[in-house]
Design a protein around this motif. Structure first.
Motif, PDB file in Angstrom:
ATOM      1  N   PRO A 102      34.313  54.735  19.729  1.00 35.38           N
ATOM      2  CA  PRO A 102      35.054  54.017  18.685  1.00 35.38           C
ATOM      3  C   PRO A 102      34.767  52.526  18.628  1.00 35.38           C
ATOM      4  O   PRO A 102      34.975  51.892  17.586  1.00 35.38           O
ATOM      5  CB  PRO A 102      36.522  54.284  19.054  1.00 35.38           C
ATOM      6  N   GLY A 103      34.272  51.951  19.743  1.00 36.72           N
ATOM      7  CA  GLY A 103      34.014  50.508  19.755  1.00 36.72           C
ATOM      8  C   GLY A 103      32.645  50.127  19.246  1.00 36.72           C
ATOM      9  O   GLY A 103      32.373  48.936  19.032  1.00 36.72           O
ATOM     10  N   ARG A 104      31.765  51.106  19.031  1.00 41.65           N
ATOM     11  CA  ARG A 104      30.423  50.802  18.543  1.00 41.65           C
ATOM     12  C   ARG A 104      30.425  50.712  17.025  1.00 41.65           C
ATOM     13  O   ARG A 104      31.172  51.404  16.347  1.00 41.65           O
ATOM     14  CB  ARG A 104      29.431  51.890  18.966  1.00 41.65           C
ATOM     15  N   THR A 105      29.525  49.909  16.507  1.00 48.23           N
ATOM     16  CA  THR A 105      29.319  49.896  15.060  1.00 48.23           C
ATOM     17  C   THR A 105      28.457  51.101  14.683  1.00 48.23           C
ATOM     18  O   THR A 105      27.816  51.728  15.541  1.00 48.23           O
ATOM     19  CB  THR A 105      28.608  48.614  14.608  1.00 48.23           C
ATOM     20  N   PHE A 158      28.434  49.711   5.435  1.00 48.83           N
ATOM     21  CA  PHE A 158      29.404  49.884   6.515  1.00 48.83           C
ATOM     22  C   PHE A 158      28.743  49.856   7.894  1.00 48.83           C
ATOM     23  O   PHE A 158      29.392  50.158   8.894  1.00 48.83           O
ATOM     24  CB  PHE A 158      30.131  51.227   6.336  1.00 48.83           C
ATOM     25  N   ALA A 159      27.474  49.468   7.947  1.00 45.81           N
ATOM     26  CA  ALA A 159      26.711  49.568   9.188  1.00 45.81           C
ATOM     27  C   ALA A 159      27.263  48.689  10.303  1.00 45.81           C
ATOM     28  O   ALA A 159      27.112  49.010  11.485  1.00 45.81           O
ATOM     29  CB  ALA A 159      25.246  49.220   8.934  1.00 45.81           C
ATOM     30  N   SER A 160      27.927  47.588   9.956  1.00 48.20           N
ATOM     31  CA  SER A 160      28.438  46.663  10.970  1.00 48.20           C
ATOM     32  C   SER A 160      29.898  46.931  11.328  1.00 48.20           C
ATOM     33  O   SER A 160      30.474  46.180  12.130  1.00 48.20           O
ATOM     34  CB  SER A 160      28.275  45.216  10.491  1.00 48.20           C
ATOM     35  N   ARG A 161      30.474  47.952  10.758  1.00 56.62           N
ATOM     36  CA  ARG A 161      31.870  48.284  11.072  1.00 56.62           C
ATOM     37  C   ARG A 161      31.948  49.187  12.287  1.00 56.62           C
ATOM     38  O   ARG A 161      31.061  50.002  12.536  1.00 56.62           O
ATOM     39  CB  ARG A 161      32.530  48.974   9.880  1.00 56.62           C
ATOM     40  N   ARG A 162      33.023  49.065  13.033  1.00 51.27           N
ATOM     41  CA  ARG A 162      33.215  49.899  14.215  1.00 51.27           C
ATOM     42  C   ARG A 162      33.647  51.301  13.792  1.00 51.27           C
ATOM     43  O   ARG A 162      34.483  51.483  12.901  1.00 51.27           O
ATOM     44  CB  ARG A 162      34.251  49.273  15.147  1.00 51.27           C
ATOM     45  N   VAL A 163      33.078  52.287  14.466  1.00 52.71           N
ATOM     46  CA  VAL A 163      33.290  53.672  14.090  1.00 52.71           C
ATOM     47  C   VAL A 163      34.756  54.076  14.236  1.00 52.71           C
ATOM     48  O   VAL A 163      35.256  54.938  13.508  1.00 52.71           O
ATOM     49  CB  VAL A 163      32.391  54.603  14.934  1.00 52.71           C
ATOM     50  N   GLY A 164      35.479  53.442  15.170  1.00 52.18           N
ATOM     51  CA  GLY A 164      36.881  53.779  15.367  1.00 52.18           C
ATOM     52  C   GLY A 164      37.733  53.538  14.140  1.00 52.18           C
ATOM     53  O   GLY A 164      38.833  54.103  14.024  1.00 52.18           O
ATOM     54  N   LYS A 165      37.256  52.745  13.210  1.00 57.33           N
ATOM     55  CA  LYS A 165      37.987  52.448  11.973  1.00 57.33           C
ATOM     56  C   LYS A 165      37.545  53.333  10.806  1.00 57.33           C
ATOM     57  O   LYS A 165      38.063  53.202   9.699  1.00 57.33           O
ATOM     58  CB  LYS A 165      37.792  50.972  11.586  1.00 57.33           C
TER      59      LYS A 165
END
Length: 296
Positions: free
Chosen positions: A72-75, A106-113
């Motif tokens: 979840p913390g990775r983009t 959305f590539a720079s967004r964290r997956v957890g979101k």
């Protein structure tokens, strides 16, 4: 056994829909195909070889079975970097797949979101990194909004039209009907149908004909061997193709206000093939829980 005596092929240049009720064995079959579960008997092959024999499998097969492998913390971009590195794929492919799946913004967004639909697109992005010849996708439309489902349909159609082979499981039967060239239906771990989607939905099709001179038309059709039923002011004709119905009407000078074929929907056929069987499942109609193993 979860799956038994199951054998089918997924041709290049086509989308094969893999259908069955919950617990039918679809995910188990896909896991065995990808070497994630071992069969007690039988073999599976991808491009003529067992999946485990490929040195760099991501360059041959792209797969998405579960949406649980995201940190979840990775983009999104960093997730793809990890997948590319593990698969021996050049990092230059990352931007290509982000663009292909409309995930670049959305590539720079964290997956957890991410929403479930965005995770589906990211999983597909990862499956495409190696430019595979085959896609194996378990419920890829789950969580997508209507626009996303339409996008997925177009994407899979292009992939197949370019020569790729697609195996897709889904509970959205209307979407399977709109994109799949072929369908494989299993129930309680066994095959109940394999073949072109059109052939499956054509079974049991009837001709609907409406005429101000219905009585005379009925006589002509029945004399030619048709079975007729009344259907909301029209005639429902079984046993004759639509061309023959039109020919008989023209021969006798009968005016037609409507002439069409009503095929079964994929949902209707699916339910008829997988309705609960006597002596299986419980009072809910669900099959018993699968046990490990089974032949792919």
């Amino acid at each position: 056994m979860a799956v038994r005596d199951l054998s089918f092929s997924v041709p290049h240049g086509s989308v094969t829909g893999f259908l069955g009720p919950n617990g039918a064995g679809k995910t188990t079959t896909m896991r065995v195909l990808l070497g994630l579960a071992a069969p007690t008997a039988g073999e599976t092959f991808v491009l003529g070889s067992p999946y485990g024999s490929f040195e760099w499998p991501l360059e041959r097969v792209g797969a998405s079975l579960e949406l649980t492998g995201f940190h979840p913390g990775r983009t999104a971009r960093n997730h793809l970097r990890v997948v590319a590195q593990q698969g021996g794929i050049d990092a230059g492919a990352i931007e290509r797949v982000l663009a292909a799946t409309d995930m670049a913004p959305f590539a720079s967004r964290r997956v957890g979101k991410f929403s479930l639909g965005m995770k589906q697109r990211l999983a597909l992005s990862a499956a495409l990194l190696g430019e595979p010849e085959v896609l194996v996708l378990d419920e890829p439309a789950n969580g997508l909004d209507p626009a996303g489902v339409a996008w997925l349909r177009r994407f899979l159609r292009r992939f197949a039209d370019d020569g790729g082979a697609v195996l897709i499981s889904s509970h959205i039967l209307a979407e399977v009907a709109s994109v799949a060239d072929r369908v494989v239906v299993i129930d309680h771990g066994s095959m109940v149908h394999e073949g072109p989607t059109g052939d499956l939905t054509a079974e049991g099709a009837v001709v609907i004909v409406r005429s101000p001179d219905a009585a005379r038309l009925r006589t002509a059709l029945e004399a030619d061997g048709a079975t007729i039923a009344d259907a909301d002011g029209a005639l429902e004709v079984s046993g004759l193709p639509i061309e023959r119905v039109g020919e008989l009407a023209a021969r006798d000078g009968v005016t037609l206000h409507e002439l069409r074929t009503r095929a079964n929907t994929l949902e209707q056929v699916f339910l008829s093939l997988t309705e609960p069987r006597a002596g299986t499942g419980d009072a809910t109609g669900l099959p018993p829980p699968p046990t490990p193993g089974g032949q792919p």
